[in-house]
Design a protein around this motif. Structure first.
Motif, PDB file in Angstrom:
ATOM      1  N   VAL A  83       0.838  -1.200   0.000  1.00  0.00           N
ATOM      2  CA  VAL A  83       0.000   0.000   0.000  1.00  0.00           C
ATOM      3  C   VAL A  83       0.875   1.254   0.000  1.00  0.00           C
ATOM      4  O   VAL A  83       0.623   2.207  -0.751  1.00  0.00           O
ATOM      5  CB  VAL A  83      -0.950   0.007   1.215  1.00  0.00           C
ATOM      6  N   ALA A  84       1.902   1.259   0.842  1.00  0.00           N
ATOM      7  CA  ALA A  84       2.800   2.425   0.921  1.00  0.00           C
ATOM      8  C   ALA A  84       3.497   2.670  -0.415  1.00  0.00           C
ATOM      9  O   ALA A  84       3.669   3.816  -0.840  1.00  0.00           O
ATOM     10  CB  ALA A  84       3.826   2.224   2.033  1.00  0.00           C
ATOM     11  N   ASP A  85       3.888   1.580  -1.102  1.00  0.00           N
ATOM     12  CA  ASP A  85       4.606   1.712  -2.371  1.00  0.00           C
ATOM     13  C   ASP A  85       3.697   2.144  -3.514  1.00  0.00           C
ATOM     14  O   ASP A  85       4.188   2.467  -4.604  1.00  0.00           O
ATOM     15  CB  ASP A  85       5.288   0.391  -2.730  1.00  0.00           C
ATOM     16  N   SER A  86       2.391   2.141  -3.294  1.00  0.00           N
ATOM     17  CA  SER A  86       1.482   2.614  -4.342  1.00  0.00           C
ATOM     18  C   SER A  86       1.505   4.144  -4.441  1.00  0.00           C
ATOM     19  O   SER A  86       0.968   4.718  -5.388  1.00  0.00           O
ATOM     20  CB  SER A  86       0.048   2.131  -4.067  1.00  0.00           C
ATOM     21  N   PHE A  87       2.152   4.815  -3.465  1.00  0.00           N
ATOM     22  CA  PHE A  87       2.347   6.265  -3.493  1.00  0.00           C
ATOM     23  C   PHE A  87       3.828   6.537  -3.760  1.00  0.00           C
ATOM     24  O   PHE A  87       4.687   6.019  -3.044  1.00  0.00           O
ATOM     25  CB  PHE A  87       1.941   6.906  -2.164  1.00  0.00           C
ATOM     26  N   ASP A  88       4.117   7.315  -4.785  1.00  0.00           N
ATOM     27  CA  ASP A  88       5.517   7.625  -5.086  1.00  0.00           C
ATOM     28  C   ASP A  88       6.132   8.409  -3.931  1.00  0.00           C
ATOM     29  O   ASP A  88       5.615   9.473  -3.560  1.00  0.00           O
ATOM     30  CB  ASP A  88       5.624   8.450  -6.376  1.00  0.00           C
ATOM     31  N   PRO A  89       7.252   7.915  -3.352  1.00  0.00           N
ATOM     32  CA  PRO A  89       7.899   8.644  -2.259  1.00  0.00           C
ATOM     33  C   PRO A  89       8.716   9.822  -2.794  1.00  0.00           C
ATOM     34  O   PRO A  89       9.656   9.634  -3.567  1.00  0.00           O
ATOM     35  CB  PRO A  89       8.811   7.577  -1.625  1.00  0.00           C
ATOM     36  N   VAL A  90       8.323  11.026  -2.416  1.00  0.00           N
ATOM     37  CA  VAL A  90       9.027  12.234  -2.852  1.00  0.00           C
ATOM     38  C   VAL A  90       9.543  12.961  -1.614  1.00  0.00           C
ATOM     39  O   VAL A  90       8.763  13.411  -0.774  1.00  0.00           O
ATOM     40  CB  VAL A  90       8.095  13.170  -3.659  1.00  0.00           C
ATOM     41  N   PHE A  91      10.870  13.061  -1.492  1.00  0.00           N
ATOM     42  CA  PHE A  91      11.489  13.726  -0.343  1.00  0.00           C
ATOM     43  C   PHE A  91      12.017  15.089  -0.779  1.00  0.00           C
ATOM     44  O   PHE A  91      12.558  15.243  -1.879  1.00  0.00           O
ATOM     45  CB  PHE A  91      12.636  12.875   0.209  1.00  0.00           C
ATOM     46  N   GLU A  92      11.867  16.072   0.092  1.00  0.00           N
ATOM     47  CA  GLU A  92      12.365  17.403  -0.216  1.00  0.00           C
ATOM     48  C   GLU A  92      13.884  17.406  -0.279  1.00  0.00           C
ATOM     49  O   GLU A  92      14.478  17.971  -1.201  1.00  0.00           O
ATOM     50  CB  GLU A  92      11.872  18.408   0.827  1.00  0.00           C
ATOM     51  N   LYS A  93      14.526  16.759   0.714  1.00  0.00           N
ATOM     52  CA  LYS A  93      15.996  16.726   0.662  1.00  0.00           C
ATOM     53  C   LYS A  93      16.538  15.525   1.415  1.00  0.00           C
ATOM     54  O   LYS A  93      15.925  15.014   2.358  1.00  0.00           O
ATOM     55  CB  LYS A  93      16.590  18.011   1.238  1.00  0.00           C
ATOM     56  N   LEU A  94      17.693  15.086   0.966  1.00  0.00           N
ATOM     57  CA  LEU A  94      18.448  14.037   1.642  1.00  0.00           C
ATOM     58  C   LEU A  94      19.904  14.468   1.643  1.00  0.00           C
ATOM     59  O   LEU A  94      20.526  14.604   0.586  1.00  0.00           O
ATOM     60  CB  LEU A  94      18.293  12.695   0.923  1.00  0.00           C
ATOM     61  N   ASP A  95      20.443  14.738   2.830  1.00  0.00           N
ATOM     62  CA  ASP A  95      21.843  15.154   2.984  1.00  0.00           C
ATOM     63  C   ASP A  95      22.623  14.025   3.637  1.00  0.00           C
ATOM     64  O   ASP A  95      22.243  13.548   4.717  1.00  0.00           O
ATOM     65  CB  ASP A  95      21.947  16.404   3.867  1.00  0.00           C
ATOM     66  N   VAL A  96      23.718  13.603   3.004  1.00  0.00           N
ATOM     67  CA  VAL A  96      24.543  12.506   3.514  1.00  0.00           C
ATOM     68  C   VAL A  96      25.976  12.982   3.681  1.00  0.00           C
ATOM     69  O   VAL A  96      26.526  13.656   2.797  1.00  0.00           O
ATOM     70  CB  VAL A  96      24.516  11.289   2.555  1.00  0.00           C
ATOM     71  N   GLY A  97      26.585  12.646   4.826  1.00  0.00           N
ATOM     72  CA  GLY A  97      27.994  12.957   5.065  1.00  0.00           C
ATOM     73  C   GLY A  97      28.738  11.706   5.483  1.00  0.00           C
ATOM     74  O   GLY A  97      28.309  11.009   6.402  1.00  0.00           O
ATOM     75  N   VAL A  98      29.842  11.397   4.786  1.00  0.00           N
ATOM     76  CA  VAL A  98      30.632  10.200   5.089  1.00  0.00           C
ATOM     77  C   VAL A  98      32.009  10.649   5.565  1.00  0.00           C
ATOM     78  O   VAL A  98      32.751  11.306   4.821  1.00  0.00           O
ATOM     79  CB  VAL A  98      30.769   9.280   3.857  1.00  0.00           C
ATOM     80  N   TYR A  99      32.345  10.276   6.814  1.00  0.00           N
ATOM     81  CA  TYR A  99      33.599  10.687   7.422  1.00  0.00           C
ATOM     82  C   TYR A  99      34.324   9.458   7.972  1.00  0.00           C
ATOM     83  O   TYR A  99      33.780   8.350   7.955  1.00  0.00           O
ATOM     84  CB  TYR A  99      33.331  11.707   8.539  1.00  0.00           C
ATOM     85  N   ASP A 100      35.533   9.650   8.477  1.00  0.00           N
ATOM     86  CA  ASP A 100      36.304   8.503   8.978  1.00  0.00           C
ATOM     87  C   ASP A 100      35.833   8.046  10.344  1.00  0.00           C
ATOM     88  O   ASP A 100      36.257   7.001  10.834  1.00  0.00           O
ATOM     89  CB  ASP A 100      37.794   8.840   9.028  1.00  0.00           C
ATOM     90  N   PHE A 101      34.922   8.778  10.968  1.00  0.00           N
ATOM     91  CA  PHE A 101      34.445   8.425  12.310  1.00  0.00           C
ATOM     92  C   PHE A 101      32.925   8.296  12.381  1.00  0.00           C
ATOM     93  O   PHE A 101      32.386   7.824  13.376  1.00  0.00           O
ATOM     94  CB  PHE A 101      34.899   9.472  13.333  1.00  0.00           C
ATOM     95  N   SER A 102      32.224   8.725  11.332  1.00  0.00           N
ATOM     96  CA  SER A 102      30.759   8.653  11.380  1.00  0.00           C
ATOM     97  C   SER A 102      30.167   8.759   9.978  1.00  0.00           C
ATOM     98  O   SER A 102      30.825   9.218   9.033  1.00  0.00           O
ATOM     99  CB  SER A 102      30.181   9.759  12.264  1.00  0.00           C
ATOM    100  N   LEU A 103      28.924   8.319   9.877  1.00  0.00           N
ATOM    101  CA  LEU A 103      28.132   8.533   8.666  1.00  0.00           C
ATOM    102  C   LEU A 103      26.831   9.153   9.127  1.00  0.00           C
ATOM    103  O   LEU A 103      26.137   8.607   9.977  1.00  0.00           O
ATOM    104  CB  LEU A 103      27.889   7.212   7.929  1.00  0.00           C
TER     105      LEU A 103
END
Length: 391
Positions: A110-130
């Motif tokens: 049911v959830a997948d019958s609605f297209d998921p549209v996100f305003e933003k996704l910010d990702v940061g990959v570092y040597d100590f955290s993601l």
């Protein structure tokens, strides 16, 4: 005396007493269940059973020997009509649907019958955290000195944490991979920051983006052109309109121009620490807007070329550039003269920079280019160009 975990899990009085203890402490049910799982194990009791006893004790029913077999079978979420499920899901935002789809297959469909549209996704990959931020919801997975990692999730203006024996990269991808592989996922703005250590970690595009991401705009900050091209190529070209890039190292950026993502973009912005030359400007002819740092060699030759390339670009609307010719004793006056423009004479107000405006009519057209040129520090000038229609 050390009690075995099996004994604790089989002793229902003990488990119910633990739940009663959380109720007496007035611990909210979500946190109470986390405390319970931490104390006796995640497989000691399913959440629905925990919820039953929690609210029974909360209402003052304290009989630990209560027999539930006589109770009517409780209704489950999947028992409701599909039409009602869809009505509920329709009123949730994209983040809430993402959480809901992990409950079971029926809800997921049911959830997948609605297209998921996100305003933003910010990702940061570092040597100590993601770290990542999905719309306004923040997440972080931090490396622990003792080994493993600790996962943090923002919840109701506070943080929920969970310890794991996995690496912080593996744990983070357990959450990110299902999100980024959701059917028809769309992100209006995707940003990715990669630290210098990610090169040694061999963190690559396939780890984060196993399928092309449908993003409208993207910002990528990385240490090398190779990394930028790798992750830029993980974007779906047809839907990507705007590209913003930052690469601290001075490199040849030809590989960026060769990507389908760049060739099909409408707007491109390069960090002003990235330097381009006159030969690179031909790659910008398909763009509506762009921003970059242009290093020339001969101002009297370069400026007319810039004007001619921009004036013949059909899609061009505006651009911003920092210009400097390092081999011809560049000056602000020389740039004005090469355009055939005049520099205003007169005193400047405090803090004001010397500026001139010049209009160039595009041959055989009712349009013109308006140059607004402002003197900058270290002999450079800021050039804004707009295409306008002659009234």
């Amino acid at each position: 005396m050390k009690l075995s975990s099996d004994f604790l899990k089989k002793n229902q009085h003990f488990l119910r007493s633990c739940i009663l203890y959380e109720v007496v402490r007035e611990e909210p049910i979500y946190y109470a269940y986390n405390n319970f799982c931490y104390a006796v194990g995640k497989d000691a009791m399913e959440y629905p059973d925990f919820e039953f006893w929690y609210y029974r004790f909360y209402q003052g029913e304290l009989d630990l020997d209560y027999d539930r077999s006589a109770d009517p079978e409780p209704k489950k979420l999947v028992d409701m009509p599909v039409v009602l499920m869809k009505e509920i899901v329709k009123n949730l935002d994209a983040v809430e649907r993402t959480c809901l789809r992990s409950m079971n297959h029926a809800i997921k469909d049911v959830a997948d019958s609605f297209d998921p549209v996100f305003e933003k996704l910010d990702v940061g990959v570092y040597d100590f955290s993601l770290t990542w931020k999905l719309n306004k919801l923040s997440f972080s997975c931090d490396k622990q000195e003792s080994g493993g990692c600790r996962f943090y999730k923002e919840h109701s203006h506070s943080w929920i944490s969970e310890k794991s024996e996995e690496s912080y990269i593996q744990k983070s991808l357990e959450y990110l991979t299902p999100l980024l592989t959701m059917p028809n996922i769309k992100v209006n703005h995707f940003s990715l920051r990669l630290s210098e250590e990610t090169i040694a970690m061999n963190f690559n595009c396939d780890d984060l983006l196993p399928v092309p991401l449908n993003a409208k705009s993207v910002f990528i900050e990385s240490q090398t052109t190779n990394q930028v091209v790798q992750f830029l190529s993980g974007m779906r070209p047809g839907s990507l309109e705007s590209i913003s890039l930052k690469i601290p190292e001075r490199e040849n950026y030809e590989r960026i121009f060769e990507t389908d993502q760049f060739k099909q973009a409408k707007n491109v912005e390069f960090d002003m620490d990235m330097e381009f030359n006159m030969a690179d400007l031909v790659h910008f002819s398909h763009l509506k807007t762009f921003k970059f740092n242009l290093i020339g060699r001969n101002t009297f030759e370069d400026v007319p070329k810039i004007r001619d390339i921009i004036s013949t670009s059909e899609n061009f609307e505006s651009c911003e550039m920092i210009y400097y010719a390092f081999r011809d004793d560049f000056s602000f006056e020389k740039f004005a003269a090469s355009l055939g423009a005049e520099i205003p004479i007169g005193p400047l107000a405090e803090g004001e920079r010397l500026t001139f405006t010049h209009r160039y009519q595009i041959p055989e057209s009712n349009e013109c280019l308006e140059f607004i040129v402002k003197k900058q520090y270290h002999g450079r000038c800021l050039v804004n160009v707009f295409k306008t229609r002659i009234s």
